[in-house]
Structure formats: C-alpha cells, structure tokens
Design a protein around this motif. Structure first.
Motif, PDB file in Angstrom:
ATOM      1  N   ASN A 173       0.841  -1.033   0.014  1.00  0.00           N
ATOM      2  CA  ASN A 173      -0.015   0.077   0.113  1.00  0.00           C
ATOM      3  C   ASN A 173       0.944   1.189   0.202  1.00  0.00           C
ATOM      4  N   SER A 174       1.938   1.248   0.759  1.00  0.00           N
ATOM      5  CA  SER A 174       2.859   2.418   0.643  1.00  0.00           C
ATOM      6  C   SER A 174       3.430   2.560  -0.579  1.00  0.00           C
ATOM      7  N   LEU A 175       3.864   1.399  -1.129  1.00  0.00           N
ATOM      8  CA  LEU A 175       4.515   1.529  -2.553  1.00  0.00           C
ATOM      9  C   LEU A 175       3.413   2.121  -3.517  1.00  0.00           C
ATOM     10  N   ALA A 176       2.364   1.571  -3.511  1.00  0.00           N
ATOM     11  CA  ALA A 176       1.321   2.171  -4.447  1.00  0.00           C
ATOM     12  C   ALA A 176       1.112   3.737  -4.090  1.00  0.00           C
ATOM     13  N   LEU A 191       4.151   5.493  -5.825  1.00  0.00           N
ATOM     14  CA  LEU A 191       4.037   5.291  -7.209  1.00  0.00           C
ATOM     15  C   LEU A 191       2.704   6.269  -7.770  1.00  0.00           C
ATOM     16  N   GLY A 192       1.925   6.590  -6.926  1.00  0.00           N
ATOM     17  CA  GLY A 192       0.550   7.267  -7.180  1.00  0.00           C
ATOM     18  C   GLY A 192      -0.322   6.423  -8.004  1.00  0.00           C
ATOM     19  N   VAL A 193      -0.375   5.113  -7.735  1.00  0.00           N
ATOM     20  CA  VAL A 193      -1.284   4.076  -8.488  1.00  0.00           C
ATOM     21  C   VAL A 193      -2.021   3.522  -7.430  1.00  0.00           C
ATOM     22  N   SER A 194      -3.177   2.917  -7.706  1.00  0.00           N
ATOM     23  CA  SER A 194      -4.105   2.116  -6.896  1.00  0.00           C
ATOM     24  C   SER A 194      -3.658   0.741  -6.577  1.00  0.00           C
ATOM     25  N   ALA A 195      -3.731   0.434  -5.369  1.00  0.00           N
ATOM     26  CA  ALA A 195      -3.351  -0.972  -4.937  1.00  0.00           C
ATOM     27  C   ALA A 195      -4.418  -1.807  -5.326  1.00  0.00           C
ATOM     28  N   GLY A 196      -5.697  -1.475  -5.744  1.00  0.00           N
ATOM     29  CA  GLY A 196      -6.603  -2.244  -5.903  1.00  0.00           C
ATOM     30  C   GLY A 196      -7.101  -3.132  -4.795  1.00  0.00           C
ATOM     31  N   LYS A 197      -7.732  -4.330  -5.055  1.00  0.00           N
ATOM     32  CA  LYS A 197      -8.199  -5.176  -4.212  1.00  0.00           C
ATOM     33  C   LYS A 197      -7.016  -5.981  -3.534  1.00  0.00           C
ATOM     34  N   LEU A 198      -6.295  -5.626  -2.503  1.00  0.00           N
ATOM     35  CA  LEU A 198      -5.143  -6.195  -2.019  1.00  0.00           C
ATOM     36  C   LEU A 198      -5.518  -7.182  -0.593  1.00  0.00           C
ATOM     37  N   VAL A 199      -5.156  -8.234  -0.943  1.00  0.00           N
ATOM     38  CA  VAL A 199      -5.471  -9.239   0.425  1.00  0.00           C
ATOM     39  C   VAL A 199      -4.411  -9.935   0.868  1.00  0.00           C
ATOM     40  N   GLN A 235       2.255  -0.228 -13.605  1.00  0.00           N
ATOM     41  CA  GLN A 235       1.095   0.731 -13.594  1.00  0.00           C
ATOM     42  C   GLN A 235       1.410   1.891 -13.535  1.00  0.00           C
ATOM     43  N   SER A 236       2.605   2.385 -12.971  1.00  0.00           N
ATOM     44  CA  SER A 236       3.092   3.634 -12.830  1.00  0.00           C
ATOM     45  C   SER A 236       3.769   4.337 -13.892  1.00  0.00           C
ATOM     46  N   ASP A 237       3.939   5.451 -13.693  1.00  0.00           N
ATOM     47  CA  ASP A 237       4.623   6.240 -14.695  1.00  0.00           C
ATOM     48  C   ASP A 237       6.117   6.439 -14.405  1.00  0.00           C
TER      49      ASP A 237
END
Length: 171
Positions: free
Chosen positions: A5-8, A11-19, A50-52
């Motif tokens: 979650n910190s990485l997302a 990077l300015g991306v969504s971690a989505g559904k992370l479980v 997914q990031s830039d």
C-alpha cells in the motif's frame, strides 16, 4: 500488505483489491481485468508497471536481473530475520554491499531500493544511534531513501545522528 500500500501510494497508483492469502500468508492483488497476482515481489513489479516510473524497473537486462536478486533477498532474508542474529547478518551484508554503492542497483533508486527500504524500516525503527553508526553505509542509504520516499508513503522520518559519536571512555 502495508508495504505494498505504501509502494502504491508512492507510485501514485491504486493498490486495487489487495488481500492476504489466509493459507499461504502472501499478498494477493485482484486486478480489475480478472488477473490475480500473488506474492510481494510480483505485486510490487505489477504496481511499478502500472506507474509512470519505468526507470524503477531497471534500464538493461542486467539491471533488471540485479533488481530481481535484491527483491528476492528482501523476501528470503530481510522478511525472515526475526532474531537478533538474523538482523545483524542482514545489516552486515547490506552495509558491506553499500560501502561501494549509493543504491542497490544502478545510479538512481530502483524498485529494489524502495522494497528494501520498506522491509528494513521495522529494523531501523528499533536501532539506537550507536547501532545506526555501526552500520554507517546502510544508514546513509536508508537516510537518503527516506528523504526521497518517506513523505510519499506516509512513513515517519527516523532520526540519524549527524556527527560521529565519541566511543572513548574519557575526554
């Protein structure tokens, strides 16, 4: 999972559904297109894609292989270091490596640096000033990494002694 979650966030991306997989205790990302990505390294690489920030992946096949090596080191060594002896080994190994390098791979931060920073955070959080001074190269790297990424990841800034601590018994 907190690291991803910190990485997302960084990077300015969504971690989505992370479980967390209940049986294997590994992070699982359920991507929007029905794809499931399992494991810290795989999910981290997916987030970078997914990031830039393509420079985080490495610029050459050799850099990408070296990044993979350090990502594996995070999972097999850093995450498994539960005892003082194991933590000391990780700190000695990374300190020795960083005595001749600014970053783990190349001349700018890579995903390996970010993932190792996140993994070593819990270790550095508990180190005293004297212990940080003992591992001066990894402390220099850690301080550099937190100056680049701590705010983006909502991590607290750990304090490092700026001058050499006197180790003698008298003045």
């Amino acid at each position: 999972m907190e690291d991803l979650n910190s990485l997302a966030s960084c990077l300015g991306v969504s971690a989505g559904k992370l479980v967390i997989d209940a049986k294997e205790q590994v992070p699982v990302l359920k991507a929007g297109n029905g794809v499931t990505v399992r494991g810290l390294v795989s999910v981290a690489k997916h987030l970078v894609r997914q990031s830039d920030c393509p420079e985080l992946k490495g610029r050459s096949p050799e850099e990408r292989a070296a990044i993979d090596q350090w990502l594996e080191y995070r999972v097999t060594q850093v995450d498994k270091s539960l005892h003082d002896k194991d933590i000391t080994t990780v700190l000695k190994e990374t300190n020795t490596y960083l005595s001749n390098h600014v970053y783990f791979v190349g001349y700018q931060p890579s995903i390996a640096d970010i993932i190792l920073y996140l993994g070593l955070f819990r270790i550095f959080e508990d180190l005293t000033f004297m212990e940080k001074q003992k591992y001066i190269h990894v402390s220099r790297w850690f301080s550099n990494m937190q100056s680049h990424f701590a705010d983006k990841m909502s991590k607290k800034q750990l304090v490092f002694q700026r001058n050499k601590i006197f180790s003698g018994t008298s003045h």
